[in-house]
Design an enzyme around this catalytic site. Structure first.
Site, PDB file in Angstrom:
ATOM      1  N   ARG A  33      10.815  -2.494   3.731  1.00 22.78           N
ATOM      2  CA  ARG A  33      11.295  -1.347   2.615  1.00 22.78           C
ATOM      3  C   ARG A  33      11.891  -0.447   4.059  1.00 22.78           C
ATOM      4  NH1 ARG A  33      11.546   4.004   1.535  1.00 22.78           N
ATOM      5  NH2 ARG A  33      12.669   4.279  -0.885  1.00 22.78           N
ATOM      6  N   SER A  48      13.155   5.108  -4.179  1.00 27.35           N
ATOM      7  CA  SER A  48      12.239   5.477  -5.088  1.00 27.35           C
ATOM      8  C   SER A  48      11.655   5.716  -6.041  1.00 27.35           C
ATOM      9  CB  SER A  48      11.602   6.270  -3.541  1.00 27.35           C
ATOM     10  OG  SER A  48      12.617   6.928  -3.792  1.00 27.35           O
ATOM     11  N   GLU A  73       4.937  -6.184  -3.157  1.00 27.54           N
ATOM     12  CA  GLU A  73       3.730  -5.350  -3.314  1.00 27.54           C
ATOM     13  C   GLU A  73       3.200  -6.254  -1.989  1.00 27.54           C
ATOM     14  OE1 GLU A  73       3.437  -0.068  -2.572  1.00 27.54           O
ATOM     15  OE2 GLU A  73       5.669  -1.980  -3.449  1.00 27.54           O
ATOM     16  N   LYS A 111       1.120   0.647 -10.481  1.00 29.72           N
ATOM     17  CA  LYS A 111       1.726   2.019  -9.041  1.00 29.72           C
ATOM     18  C   LYS A 111       0.734   0.784  -7.827  1.00 29.72           C
ATOM     19  CE  LYS A 111       4.315   4.817  -6.567  1.00 29.72           C
ATOM     20  NZ  LYS A 111       4.380   4.747  -5.493  1.00 29.72           N
TER      21      LYS A 111
END
Length: 203
Positions: free
Chosen positions: A70, A22, A103, A49
């Site tokens: 994740r 992270s 992502e 982000k």
């Protein structure tokens, strides 16, 4: 089996080829400037982000073979069959073997068109990517930003990903803390107009 108890999410667990850590965070421009000064760097890659769900994609000789969520950073869920329906290149013009981190995102347009029952883009993307029927995964896009075996700096990785046909976060290379601050100010003004949601900038 009818009558069997439900255990967990039902997705098979899988270990990551490289840990998915992270980020450290700063909340003010002053904190950011202090951190920038501590790095001793003369250039900074500043990128969006993405406000989605992290996913690790494995390629073998340029072909997509596996996708792992994740999870706890060391172990995630193997959702390969759902990822195969998402928007990202399943074959790339490179003999690359290794992991690519990205992502899973849902654009505002796709959210409005296909996910009217959800309250937020992020929840819709996360729920859909782990759905067992895979319905809706075709509306999800994976934005790539990291190779596990990449050399050079972050902007090199982003340029390579874009060259190979991946969607990537928007980014800029800044030379000074003032340029980073100006880039941040610019995003504060245009954030709402982006076609997807972000929850900050990554330096």
């Amino acid at each position: 089996q009818v009558g069997a108890g439900v255990s967990g999410s039902g997705w098979k667990k899988a270990a990551h080829g490289c840990a998915m850590g992270s980020l450290s965070k700063t909340q003010t421009v002053a904190e950011t400037r202090d951190w920038l000064a501590s790095t001793g760097s003369d250039a900074y890659c500043v990128m969006e982000k993405m406000d989605g769900s992290s996913l690790a994609l494995r390629y073998e000789n340029g072909r997509f073979v596996q996708a792992i969520t994740r999870g706890d950073g060391e172990t995630g869920e193997d959702i390969t069959r759902n990822a195969a329906r998402m928007r990202f290149p399943k074959e790339i013009k490179s003999p690359y073997t290794g992991w690519i981190r990205g992502e899973v995102m849902l654009t505002k347009q796709d959210f409005a068109t296909h996910f009217t029952g959800y309250k937020s883009l992020r929840n819709a993307a996360n729920g859909t990517m782990k759905s067992h029927d895979g319905i809706g995964c075709e509306h999800l896009t994976v934005f790539v930003y990291e190779f596990d075996a990449s050399s050079g700096n972050k902007s090199d990785s982003l340029r390579l990903a874009r060259m190979l046909g991946f969607d990537v976060p928007q980014y800029s290379v800044c030379q000074t803390a003032d340029q980073v601050a100006a880039y941040y100010d610019d995003y504060c003004k245009k954030r709402e107009g982006l076609p997807y949601e972000i929850d900050g900038l990554v330096i």
